[in-house]
Design an enzyme around this catalytic site. Structure first.
Site, PDB file in Angstrom:
ATOM      1  N   SER A  94       0.844  -1.196   0.000  1.00 17.21           N
ATOM      2  CA  SER A  94       0.000   0.000   0.000  1.00 17.21           C
ATOM      3  C   SER A  94       0.876   1.242   0.000  1.00 17.21           C
ATOM      4  O   SER A  94       2.063   1.168  -0.326  1.00 17.21           O
ATOM      5  CB  SER A  94      -0.945  -0.017   1.200  1.00 17.21           C
ATOM      6  OG  SER A  94      -1.920   0.993   1.072  1.00 17.21           O
ATOM      7  N   ASN A  95       0.336   2.390   0.333  1.00 16.21           N
ATOM      8  CA  ASN A  95       1.116   3.633   0.394  1.00 16.21           C
ATOM      9  C   ASN A  95       0.548   4.513   1.507  1.00 16.21           C
ATOM     10  O   ASN A  95      -0.397   4.131   2.198  1.00 16.21           O
ATOM     11  CB  ASN A  95       1.092   4.355  -0.958  1.00 16.21           C
ATOM     12  CG  ASN A  95      -0.329   4.641  -1.396  1.00 16.21           C
ATOM     13  OD1 ASN A  95      -1.050   5.386  -0.747  1.00 16.21           O
ATOM     14  ND2 ASN A  95      -0.754   4.032  -2.501  1.00 16.21           N
ATOM     15  N   TYR A  96       1.098   5.715   1.654  1.00 15.81           N
ATOM     16  CA  TYR A  96       0.769   6.552   2.806  1.00 15.81           C
ATOM     17  C   TYR A  96      -0.443   7.466   2.609  1.00 15.81           C
ATOM     18  O   TYR A  96      -0.699   8.337   3.435  1.00 15.81           O
ATOM     19  CB  TYR A  96       1.973   7.434   3.153  1.00 15.81           C
ATOM     20  CG  TYR A  96       3.139   6.658   3.716  1.00 15.81           C
ATOM     21  CD1 TYR A  96       3.087   6.141   5.000  1.00 15.81           C
ATOM     22  CD2 TYR A  96       4.277   6.438   2.953  1.00 15.81           C
ATOM     23  CE1 TYR A  96       4.155   5.420   5.517  1.00 15.81           C
ATOM     24  CE2 TYR A  96       5.350   5.718   3.460  1.00 15.81           C
ATOM     25  CZ  TYR A  96       5.281   5.215   4.747  1.00 15.81           C
ATOM     26  OH  TYR A  96       6.324   4.508   5.260  1.00 15.81           O
TER      27      TYR A  96
END
Ligand code: PMT
Length: 407
Positions: free
Chosen positions: A215-217
């Site tokens: 995933s990412n932030y």
């Protein structure tokens, strides 16, 4: 507010004692104010005080007493016609339930029904935090928001119970500011009003196995701000979001998804019908080729993860959009890489791309502010200063509105 006709509905909560002050503030601004008081409301604020500050009789029962001179049998309808806006403050759990169900057993609930379409209704729930968060109150609030009411959530602070937490009604000055903002927005009818707008927001999660993902932030803040701003301008907004911890903006239809594939499937349903597609999501470009259901064991020293490309949702929409539709993207790049954003604008055939860069304190993922450069396919580039994500979203929508009026 000068000359505006405002009805204030007061329910039975301790915060009702603050409403005479709100009436005074409105009168000072030149508004005409009438008050509808529920039975519960009379326990917390006196009819006489409200009649004195508003200079009008206070409305309580639907049926006028038969011995009154100049009986007005249809005042429940004429009040709904008269009002430019209805403010319900404090709104109790009981009145929220009545309004949701369409019950009409006092003047407040009947005015709510007879208010002319498109007249703003602002609801300020105020109650114990636990009551406010209960599933039934939240369900009723969501229904009223979906009907177009503006719900202003209570604030946190000291409560009448002696507890400290969520539930306090905002102060009269803040209620007045919300009302002014809503009236201002509805009076300046936006070209987005009534248009179907789809916004993607947040990250996606791409499963490696049953317990891990890539995933990412992205926090979803930017996309949610865009959805909120579009809804405030009267657009019919569908927000397709990856996993985030944010409340749904008032009046917005939310679809929760997890992976890029799910976001793609949800978005595809709107490709033909939406007028504007805004991609603020940080969609994972790749996903594990063969995710497994269980938990991968750490037997080996090394492991390779094979990835495959995800569908590009925004590009897919843009490449098949018809002439009246607009495709708007975001591009998160390093500060010096604005040309990459320009390339994305061209290859994805977008109408506008909002370039933002990643900075832990001021812009990009997670923080509450952003620094956008709006690049249009017709050549204009607008650099915005550091703004809150809410204000940045408003500026983006100003640019989209200008495009709508040009096309
Ligand atoms: O959520 P926040 O914490 O508030 O952070 C906001 C943000 C930084 C995530 C947001 O402002 C932002 O920049 N979103 C786009 C992130 C990005 O870099 O996207 P991209 O360059 O990979 O893609 C360009 C555009 O295509 C984006 O509009 C994206 O939504 C869209 N896209 C990308 C890949 C894909 N498979 N499908 C897409 O629709």
């Amino acid at each position: 507010m000068r000359g505006k006709n405002i009805i204030i509905g007061i329910c039975g909560g301790i915060a009702a004692y603050k409403i005479p002050q709100l009436v005074r503030l409105l009168k000072k601004r030149g508004a005409n104010v009438r008050v509808a008081l529920t039975d519960g409301g009379t326990r917390f604020v006196s009819e006489l005080a409200l009649a004195t500050v508003s200079g009008e009789p206070v409305y309580r029962k639907i049926f006028p007493p038969m011995d009154t001179e100049n009986m007005d049998y249809t005042r429940h309808i004429t009040l709904g016609e008269w009002a430019d806006a209805l403010v319900i403050a404090p709104a109790t759990a009981n009145t929220l339930a009545k309004l949701t169900a369409g019950l009409c057993d006092d003047m407040l609930s009947v005015i709510f029904i007879t208010l002319r379409p498109a007249k703003p209704v602002l609801i300020f729930p105020a109650m114990d935090g636990q009551m406010f968060l209960s599933p039934s109150v939240q369900r009723n609030i969501a229904t009223l928001a979906a009907q177009g009411c503006t719900i202003i959530n209570p604030e946190s602070g000291e409560l009448a119970s002696g507890l400290c937490g969520l539930g306090r009604m905002p102060e009269p000055e803040a209620i007045l500011a919300s009302l002014e903002e809503v009236l201002h927005t509805t009076e300046n009818i936006s070209p987005l009003s009534g248009k179907s707008v789809v916004v993607t927001a947040g990250p996606t999660r791409e499963k490696i196995d049953g317990v891990r993902f890539i995933s990412n932030y992205s926090s979803g803040k930017m996309g949610f701000a865009v959805a909120r701003a579009a809804a405030k301008r009267g657009a019919l907004v569908t927000l397709i979001t990856g996993p985030v911890h944010l409340d749904t903006p008032p009046g917005v239809k939310r679809i929760d998804v997890e992976s890029a594939a799910e976001m793609h499937d949800a978005a595809q349903k709107f490709f033909r019908s939406c007028s504007i597609f805004i991609g603020a999501a940080a969609v994972a470009d790749y996903r594990p080729a063969a995710p497994c259901e269980g938990k991968i064991k750490k037997d080996a020293q090394e492991m390779e993860l094979s990835l495959v490309r995800n569908p590009d949702i925004l590009a897919e929409f843009s490449l098949q959009k018809s002439s009246g539709q607009l495709a708007i993207g975001f591009a998160l790049e390093m500060e010096s890489d604005i040309d990459n954003a320009r390339k994305k604008l061209e290859t994805k055939k977008l109408d506008l791309i909002a370039f933002n860069f990643f900075d832990h304190k001021t812009a990009g993922f997670e923080v509450d502010t952003n620094i956008l450069t709006l690049i249009e396919n017709q050549g204009t580039t607008t650099e915005l200063p550091q703004l809150t994500k809410e204000s940045a979203a408003e500026r983006l929508l100003d640019a989209i509105e200008q495009r709508c009026t040009r096309t």
